[in-house]
Design a protein around this motif. Structure first.
Motif, PDB file in Angstrom:
ATOM      1  N   VAL A   1       0.839  -1.202   0.000  1.00 45.98           N
ATOM      2  CA  VAL A   1       0.000   0.000   0.000  1.00 45.98           C
ATOM      3  C   VAL A   1       0.868   1.245   0.000  1.00 45.98           C
ATOM      4  CG1 VAL A   1      -2.065  -0.971   1.075  1.00 45.98           C
ATOM      5  CG2 VAL A   1      -0.218  -0.117   2.533  1.00 45.98           C
ATOM      6  N   LYS A   2       0.382   2.291  -0.667  1.00 42.63           N
ATOM      7  CA  LYS A   2       1.055   3.596  -0.653  1.00 42.63           C
ATOM      8  C   LYS A   2       0.326   4.475   0.347  1.00 42.63           C
ATOM      9  CE  LYS A   2       3.737   6.924  -2.582  1.00 42.63           C
ATOM     10  NZ  LYS A   2       3.894   7.191  -4.006  1.00 42.63           N
ATOM     11  N   LEU A   3       1.084   4.963   1.330  1.00 43.85           N
ATOM     12  CA  LEU A   3       0.487   5.716   2.430  1.00 43.85           C
ATOM     13  C   LEU A   3       0.764   7.208   2.308  1.00 43.85           C
ATOM     14  CD1 LEU A   3       1.532   3.443   5.425  1.00 43.85           C
ATOM     15  CD2 LEU A   3      -0.689   3.512   4.252  1.00 43.85           C
ATOM     16  N   PRO A   4      -0.125   8.015   2.873  1.00 45.53           N
ATOM     17  CA  PRO A   4       0.155   9.450   3.008  1.00 45.53           C
ATOM     18  C   PRO A   4       1.028   9.634   4.248  1.00 45.53           C
ATOM     19  CG  PRO A   4      -1.932   8.965   4.063  1.00 45.53           C
ATOM     20  CD  PRO A   4      -1.394   7.634   3.538  1.00 45.53           C
ATOM     21  N   PRO A   5       1.586  10.823   4.439  1.00 45.50           N
ATOM     22  CA  PRO A   5       2.335  11.060   5.676  1.00 45.50           C
ATOM     23  C   PRO A   5       1.391  11.132   6.874  1.00 45.50           C
ATOM     24  CG  PRO A   5       2.102  13.086   4.407  1.00 45.50           C
ATOM     25  CD  PRO A   5       1.589  11.984   3.539  1.00 45.50           C
ATOM     26  N   TYR A   6       1.867  10.590   8.007  1.00 47.58           N
ATOM     27  CA  TYR A   6       1.156  10.787   9.283  1.00 47.58           C
ATOM     28  C   TYR A   6       2.040  11.663  10.148  1.00 47.58           C
ATOM     29  CZ  TYR A   6      -1.641   6.917   7.522  1.00 47.58           C
ATOM     30  OH  TYR A   6      -2.432   6.143   6.732  1.00 47.58           O
ATOM     31  N   PHE A   7       1.410  12.340  11.104  1.00 45.23           N
ATOM     32  CA  PHE A   7       2.134  13.355  11.870  1.00 45.23           C
ATOM     33  C   PHE A   7       2.023  13.172  13.373  1.00 45.23           C
ATOM     34  CE2 PHE A   7       0.810  15.017   7.778  1.00 45.23           C
ATOM     35  CZ  PHE A   7       2.002  15.485   7.265  1.00 45.23           C
ATOM     36  N   ASP A   8       1.459  12.055  13.788  1.00 39.45           N
ATOM     37  CA  ASP A   8       1.241  11.841  15.214  1.00 39.45           C
ATOM     38  C   ASP A   8       1.616  10.411  15.562  1.00 39.45           C
ATOM     39  OD1 ASP A   8      -0.802  13.322  17.469  1.00 39.45           O
ATOM     40  OD2 ASP A   8      -0.290  11.203  17.748  1.00 39.45           O
ATOM     41  N   LEU A   9       2.320  10.230  16.662  1.00 39.20           N
ATOM     42  CA  LEU A   9       2.773   8.883  17.037  1.00 39.20           C
ATOM     43  C   LEU A   9       1.593   7.930  17.234  1.00 39.20           C
ATOM     44  CD1 LEU A   9       5.756   9.609  19.483  1.00 39.20           C
ATOM     45  CD2 LEU A   9       5.757   9.367  16.999  1.00 39.20           C
ATOM     46  N   VAL A  10       0.483   8.440  17.732  1.00 39.16           N
ATOM     47  CA  VAL A  10      -0.699   7.589  17.922  1.00 39.16           C
ATOM     48  C   VAL A  10      -1.225   7.094  16.569  1.00 39.16           C
ATOM     49  CG1 VAL A  10      -3.117   7.592  18.705  1.00 39.16           C
ATOM     50  CG2 VAL A  10      -1.330   8.630  20.124  1.00 39.16           C
ATOM     51  N   HIS A  11      -1.116   7.933  15.571  1.00 40.42           N
ATOM     52  CA  HIS A  11      -1.549   7.503  14.230  1.00 40.42           C
ATOM     53  C   HIS A  11      -0.620   6.432  13.669  1.00 40.42           C
ATOM     54  CE1 HIS A  11      -3.942  11.497  13.617  1.00 40.42           C
ATOM     55  NE2 HIS A  11      -4.519  10.656  14.450  1.00 40.42           N
ATOM     56  N   PHE A  12       0.697   6.572  13.906  1.00 43.19           N
ATOM     57  CA  PHE A  12       1.616   5.504  13.471  1.00 43.19           C
ATOM     58  C   PHE A  12       1.208   4.180  14.125  1.00 43.19           C
ATOM     59  CE2 PHE A  12       5.008   9.021  13.164  1.00 43.19           C
ATOM     60  CZ  PHE A  12       4.906   9.116  11.797  1.00 43.19           C
ATOM     61  N   ASP A  13       0.914   4.236  15.429  1.00 43.63           N
ATOM     62  CA  ASP A  13       0.519   3.011  16.137  1.00 43.63           C
ATOM     63  C   ASP A  13      -0.735   2.410  15.524  1.00 43.63           C
ATOM     64  OD1 ASP A  13       2.586   3.423  17.940  1.00 43.63           O
ATOM     65  OD2 ASP A  13       1.312   4.313  19.486  1.00 43.63           O
ATOM     66  N   LYS A  14      -1.744   3.241  15.296  1.00 39.35           N
ATOM     67  CA  LYS A  14      -3.032   2.740  14.792  1.00 39.35           C
ATOM     68  C   LYS A  14      -2.900   2.159  13.396  1.00 39.35           C
ATOM     69  CE  LYS A  14      -6.373   5.317  17.438  1.00 39.35           C
ATOM     70  NZ  LYS A  14      -7.226   6.485  17.544  1.00 39.35           N
TER      71      LYS A  14
ATOM     72  N   ALA B   1       9.173  12.350   5.582  1.00 35.23           N
ATOM     73  CA  ALA B   1       9.317  11.027   4.957  1.00 35.23           C
ATOM     74  C   ALA B   1      10.198  10.120   5.823  1.00 35.23           C
ATOM     75  CB  ALA B   1       9.914  11.173   3.555  1.00 35.23           C
ATOM     76  N   LEU B   2      11.338  10.635   6.276  1.00 35.58           N
ATOM     77  CA  LEU B   2      12.243   9.816   7.097  1.00 35.58           C
ATOM     78  C   LEU B   2      11.551   9.366   8.380  1.00 35.58           C
ATOM     79  CD1 LEU B   2      15.600  11.823   6.764  1.00 35.58           C
ATOM     80  CD2 LEU B   2      14.987   9.682   5.610  1.00 35.58           C
ATOM     81  N   ALA B   3      10.798  10.265   8.983  1.00 31.85           N
ATOM     82  CA  ALA B   3      10.088   9.920  10.223  1.00 31.85           C
ATOM     83  C   ALA B   3       9.061   8.823   9.960  1.00 31.85           C
ATOM     84  CB  ALA B   3       9.416  11.158  10.804  1.00 31.85           C
ATOM     85  N   ASN B   4       8.353   8.915   8.843  1.00 28.97           N
ATOM     86  CA  ASN B   4       7.349   7.886   8.523  1.00 28.97           C
ATOM     87  C   ASN B   4       8.011   6.553   8.203  1.00 28.97           C
ATOM     88  OD1 ASN B   4       4.182   8.818   7.968  1.00 28.97           O
ATOM     89  ND2 ASN B   4       5.625  10.505   8.157  1.00 28.97           N
ATOM     90  N   VAL B   5       9.112   6.578   7.462  1.00 26.85           N
ATOM     91  CA  VAL B   5       9.835   5.331   7.164  1.00 26.85           C
ATOM     92  C   VAL B   5      10.271   4.675   8.472  1.00 26.85           C
ATOM     93  CG1 VAL B   5      11.990   4.379   6.211  1.00 26.85           C
ATOM     94  CG2 VAL B   5      10.614   5.981   4.848  1.00 26.85           C
ATOM     95  N   HIS B   6      10.876   5.468   9.347  1.00 21.54           N
ATOM     96  CA  HIS B   6      11.404   4.872  10.578  1.00 21.54           C
ATOM     97  C   HIS B   6      10.281   4.435  11.527  1.00 21.54           C
ATOM     98  CE1 HIS B   6      14.662   3.590  12.997  1.00 21.54           C
ATOM     99  NE2 HIS B   6      14.299   4.326  14.027  1.00 21.54           N
ATOM    100  N   ALA B   7       9.231   5.244  11.608  1.00 22.60           N
ATOM    101  CA  ALA B   7       8.107   4.877  12.494  1.00 22.60           C
ATOM    102  C   ALA B   7       7.510   3.546  12.056  1.00 22.60           C
ATOM    103  CB  ALA B   7       7.040   5.974  12.471  1.00 22.60           C
ATOM    104  N   PHE B   8       7.363   3.336  10.759  1.00 21.51           N
ATOM    105  CA  PHE B   8       6.797   2.050  10.309  1.00 21.51           C
ATOM    106  C   PHE B   8       7.829   0.926  10.405  1.00 21.51           C
ATOM    107  CE2 PHE B   8       3.522   4.847   8.447  1.00 21.51           C
ATOM    108  CZ  PHE B   8       2.444   4.286   9.109  1.00 21.51           C
ATOM    109  N   TYR B   9       9.102   1.256  10.201  1.00 27.17           N
ATOM    110  CA  TYR B   9      10.143   0.232  10.383  1.00 27.17           C
ATOM    111  C   TYR B   9      10.111  -0.292  11.822  1.00 27.17           C
ATOM    112  CZ  TYR B   9      14.705  -2.027  10.394  1.00 27.17           C
ATOM    113  OH  TYR B   9      15.708  -2.948  10.497  1.00 27.17           O
ATOM    114  N   GLN B  10       9.880   0.600  12.760  1.00 25.31           N
ATOM    115  CA  GLN B  10       9.840   0.193  14.180  1.00 25.31           C
ATOM    116  C   GLN B  10       8.590  -0.625  14.508  1.00 25.31           C
ATOM    117  OE1 GLN B  10      10.045   4.282  15.609  1.00 25.31           O
ATOM    118  NE2 GLN B  10      11.950   3.827  16.689  1.00 25.31           N
TER     119      GLN B  10
END
Ligand code: RRO
Length: 307
Positions: free
Chosen positions: A159-172, A222-231
């Motif tokens: 899937v191609k995702l948009p950027p998220y800006f909140d740690l809670v959104h990365f979790d969800k 972009a880097l934050a989203n890559v790393h947040a999903f990598y984690q």
């Protein structure tokens, strides 16, 4: 230097490729990517029928910044399937979407029934269709779509995702994605609904000038989203890093954050497919200086500042 990588069972000679939407709407453009130093390509996001997209001007760019409100112009799913089915290479990506849930399922069913043997990318993040919110900002809808897709779709899918800006959104979002056997997640699409102004006037015609932002300005997000999903994602889900890549250093940082493959959008639109040669050379040089032989030796190895 070895820049090779893999996603699911697919192998790629190098980890650099185009971002969907750039240099990939027509056969001639796709041929140009095939004949370049890119390790793969992805086609322009396809809908069930050909679309002309939004009125012009709808794209403005420099080497390292862009705004677009293209409105999903594409040649229709049949055009891309016809092109891809004739290719000998299988390690390529087909991007698909739809303006409704039903259209997404219709397009994916066509892909399922076709002879296409590559990877399919479901775009859940087009920011520019008037009256249509980005699917991936509606978490319930995203789960509903993936449930239905996996009831009939058996080919490798991401899937191609948009950027998220909140740690809670990365979790969800990660919690939803981890429930499916995805081959990859591609993050990020352009940052939606920015505004550029010149001579007191917006630069794009559609949507009173609002458009998706790309280029260097979005690299941090972009880097934050890559790393947040990598984690957060299961290790079986590869990450494709997209956003703000203009130099080898930018590509290096995406891989350090966890990307297995990196995509170039804005800078490719400005420079053309030769860009893959110099970004690849710069990345190789950085790796050589740091003593890394392969991208596996540093992928995801971002360091934190400990006490
Ligand atoms: O065509 C577009 O306006 C477009 C799409 Br589908 C997308 O996913 N991202 C973007 O910046 N533009």
């Amino acid at each position: 230097m070895n820049l090779s990588t893999e996603i699911a069972d697919y192998k790629f000679e190098t980890c650099l490729m185009n971002a969907a939407g750039v240099h990939c709407q027509f056969r001639e453009e796709l041929d140009g990517l095939l004949n370049s130093k890119a390790g793969s390509f992805v086609t322009k996001t396809a809908t069930s029928q050909e679309r002309k997209g939004n009125p012009e001007p709808r794209f403005v760019s420099h080497l390292d910044a862009s705004i677009n409100s293209m409105g999903l112009p594409n040649q229709g799913i049949d055009y891309y399937l016809d092109y891809l089915e004739l290719l000998e290479r299988k390690n390529v990506f087909l991007s698909v979407s739809g303006l409704s849930k039903e259209e997404i399922f219709e397009v994916l069913l066509k892909v399922e029934k076709s002879n296409f043997k590559g990877l399919t990318e479901l775009n859940l993040s087009c920011p520019n269709v008037v009256g249509k919110p980005q699917t991936a900002y509606d978490f319930e809808l995203m789960r509903e779509i993936l449930d239905r897709v996996y009831s009939f779709f058996t080919k490798p899918l991401g899937v191609k995702l948009p950027p998220y800006f909140d740690l809670v959104h990365f979790d969800k979002v990660a919690m939803i994605l981890n429930d499916y056997p995805l081959a990859f997640v591609n993050t990020i699409n352009s940052i939606g609904n920015g505004l550029w102004i010149k001579d007191e006037t917006v630069v794009l015609k559609p949507k009173q000038g609002f458009g998706g932002i790309g280029g260097s300005a979005i690299k941090a997000t972009a880097l934050a989203n890559v790393h947040a999903f990598y984690q957060r994602l299961n290790s079986s889900i590869a990450i494709i890093g997209t956003g703000g890549i203009v130099t080898g250093q930018d590509a290096f940082e995406h891989i350090l954050c966890g990307a297995s493959m990196v995509q170039i959008g804005t800078a490719l639109a400005y420079e053309g497919p030769e860009i893959f040669e110099w970004v690849g050379q710069e990345l190789s040089q950085i790796m050589a200086e740091k003593g890394y032989d392969t991208i596996h030796s540093f992928r995801g190895q971002l360091k934190y500042i400990e006490e």
